[in-house]
Write an enzyme that holds these catalytic residues in place. Sequence first.
Site, PDB file in Angstrom:
ATOM      1  N   ASP A 148      -1.184 -35.096  11.402  1.00 24.29           N
ATOM      2  CA  ASP A 148      -2.149 -36.033  10.841  1.00 24.29           C
ATOM      3  C   ASP A 148      -1.435 -36.952   9.840  1.00 24.29           C
ATOM      4  O   ASP A 148      -0.284 -36.703   9.462  1.00 24.29           O
ATOM      5  CB  ASP A 148      -3.250 -35.271  10.076  1.00 24.29           C
ATOM      6  CG  ASP A 148      -4.167 -34.481  10.993  1.00 24.29           C
ATOM      7  OD1 ASP A 148      -4.230 -34.793  12.196  1.00 24.29           O
ATOM      8  OD2 ASP A 148      -4.828 -33.545  10.495  1.00 24.29           O
ATOM      9  N   GLU A 154       0.640 -30.368  14.918  1.00 30.55           N
ATOM     10  CA  GLU A 154      -0.117 -29.718  13.839  1.00 30.55           C
ATOM     11  C   GLU A 154      -1.382 -29.014  14.324  1.00 30.55           C
ATOM     12  O   GLU A 154      -1.611 -27.857  14.028  1.00 30.55           O
ATOM     13  CB  GLU A 154      -0.494 -30.753  12.763  1.00 30.55           C
ATOM     14  CG  GLU A 154      -1.326 -30.152  11.630  1.00 30.55           C
ATOM     15  CD  GLU A 154      -1.657 -31.133  10.507  1.00 30.55           C
ATOM     16  OE1 GLU A 154      -1.149 -32.272  10.519  1.00 30.55           O
ATOM     17  OE2 GLU A 154      -2.426 -30.743   9.611  1.00 30.55           O
ATOM     18  N   TYR A 184       0.821  -1.220   0.000  1.00 32.58           N
ATOM     19  CA  TYR A 184       0.000   0.000   0.000  1.00 32.58           C
ATOM     20  C   TYR A 184       0.852   1.266   0.000  1.00 32.58           C
ATOM     21  O   TYR A 184       0.470   2.288  -0.552  1.00 32.58           O
ATOM     22  CB  TYR A 184      -0.945   0.013   1.205  1.00 32.58           C
ATOM     23  CG  TYR A 184      -2.145  -0.884   1.015  1.00 32.58           C
ATOM     24  CD1 TYR A 184      -2.984  -0.725  -0.087  1.00 32.58           C
ATOM     25  CD2 TYR A 184      -2.455  -1.876   1.935  1.00 32.58           C
ATOM     26  CE1 TYR A 184      -4.094  -1.538  -0.265  1.00 32.58           C
ATOM     27  CE2 TYR A 184      -3.567  -2.693   1.761  1.00 32.58           C
ATOM     28  CZ  TYR A 184      -4.383  -2.515   0.665  1.00 32.58           C
ATOM     29  OH  TYR A 184      -5.465  -3.306   0.477  1.00 32.58           O
TER      30      TYR A 184
END
Lengths: 380, 380
Positions: A265, A213, A117
């Site tokens: 996982d 995780e 920006y």
Amino acid sequence: MGKPAKQHGKLFLPDIEFYYVKDIEARCLASLLGIAESMYNQMKEGRVPELKIATRTKYNIEYNEDSEVWVYGDRRSVRSAKTVKGAYMLLRMAYVIGFLKEQLNANKSSTLRELYYISENWGMAKFNEQQESDRLVEDLEILTAFQREHFHIRPEEDGATVIGPLRIREETRRGMREIHCQDDVGEGGYQIPVNVDKIEFVDHDAKFVIAIETGGMRDRLVENGFDEKFDAIIVHLKGQPARSTRRLLRRLNTELGLPVVVFTDGDPWSYRIYASVAYGSIKSAHLSEYLATPAAKFVGIRPSDIVKYELPSDKLTDQDIKALNAILQDPRFNTEFWKKEVTLQLELGKKSEQQALAKYGLDYVTDVYLPERLTELGII
Amino acid sequence: MGKPAKQHGKLFLPDIEFYYVKDIEARCLASLLGIAESMYNQMKEGRVPELKIATRTKYNIEYNEDSEVWVYGDRRSVRSAKTVKGAYMLLRMAYVIGFLKEQLNANKSSTLRELYYISENWGMAKFNEQQESDRLVEDLEILTAFQREHFHIRPEEDGATVIGPLRIREETRRGMREIHCQDDVGEGGYQIPVNVDKIEFVDHDAKFVIAIETGGMRDRLVENGFDEKFDAIIVHLKGQPARSTRRLLRRLNTELGLPVVVFTDGDPWSYRIYASVAYGSIKSAHLSEYLATPAAKFVGIRPSDIVKYELPSDKLTDQDIKALNAILQDPRFNTEFWKKEVTLQLELGKKSEQQALAKYGLDYVTDVYLPERLTELGII
């Protein structure tokens, strides 16, 4: 508290010493200004300015035997003002270097988004989208061999929380703070700052670090007192880990000599989380020696666990299958272990989450699963 | 430190007192067992058991004048064992109540995900997908008028971080901890725990609370010392706020009497973030009186700001336009202010982010934008 932290063990490029943060920033600024100087000199000598920069594709990734991580190879591409695109790129780089100089001198910082920006007022040097400014910051990292944290450019992403027998000292705007990551924090743990190099390790009683995780599993280990029972530092990865989280894990490993294990996982996205901790990512291979922990061990759910523990599972999606096949081609996963497990997973057609262990009750993961696996690996 | 925290101001259902957490849990358990008892009694009387429960759709949402929030109306739907689906549902509920009883007695907790996996061993009562178990926990919240946090069911989502002149006391597994949210934390702030009712407010020097959507803007306010300069408590919402974050904001507002302002991007998703803080969400309207802060004021980017400040903007997507039109129909946004701003935004066809203010430099937001808006609102 027991062992004092080693006074900063072996670190690779650049060699960071906590007390010399200011000095590093001075060198970083000098390196940035050197780029602008090189452009200036080329023009003064009547040449069209250009820059050479490492090519960032998987064809330019190679294994570095010394540091045991994957880094960029020798391929370079040239950004030259001979083309309009190249000229714009060099103009923007000059503006960004000017902005970073001001920012470092004022001891301020900004986000990648803010930088985008800020360019609104740079006329022809204005970025058209944030991807362009992000990429330019990466270019500067590669050219200077410093990290955007040294330029005081912050990410949007949120860093990890830490709970465990570790005392840190953090340089804050209100002065130095000493915080023990069990005694001085709530159940939410210690929230690491964006720039992990503002933390110094004071002392610890830990035997290893476990990076997790999901938040649910992190909370499970905390509730079950895993950190106390096994002298473990519990780090929440929050999915794909932020740079600051990976930097923290590397520092815990190299400076304190603590083994790091990664508990995820059992699906291809989780294996990639492990890989980004252990080997670094293609996108930031120029920082692998700063962010990666090659000694990190995988203690996540394995495809063979789905069979062994009869875990509740979900069917692999087409995307999962594609990702698993990509892993079979990925040089970072070129080991017997991964080939066997990934091939098995494709045969099974299944994936399981770490919380699936709750099938055997809420304590199974901390009383049985993790102790067994950590013993196999010689961690406990 | 100045003002001692009021000893728990007016709270709505159920009335929580920190020191009686154990007592609340006893009442919560009694309420859960009451459901099982009701089923049992119906069967003993030779009737097919059934349960009546509030219908959760936008057609059953109504404004409560007393508490100033949107709550469920009088519509009820019946779950009866007359159908196979209803019978399964009641069987599962009995199992879940049994599990929660054990869990509360053992002072353990679990995640929504774990609960789903635990049902693996429940034979016919096994859930087919997590949505079913999540919904059943919501049913139990409505039936008992307690919250899942009282059942010791944790969410996966991550709660807010807090930085500012506030001292809290938290009940942790290692005993009570007193933490000052400026002096005793790092730059990352204090990470609130999943169950915010384990926190007690000790004292504070704050004039108001500012809840911020993005991490980049939160870090900007911290770097610029906004909390110190304006005696503000800075809370990071992390996008759509977790329940614990909304509960914290409500408690800061009702117990400490502090005004709450919400600082977001200027797009429909951000207006919904504000609405979920101020008015509650349709999905959790049974908890509005526990989670919502009706007095919260919007200080996010307004469509009229895009014009006024000539902010860098992006084009509205089709999704954005759809969401803005939905907001025009949403009873929670039925005010002059929102009608005017949303209509203007549809005309402009533009949206802007809070970090777009960086166009005017890194200090503009804390030196000009926020002070102006907070003065208009009479907060500072």
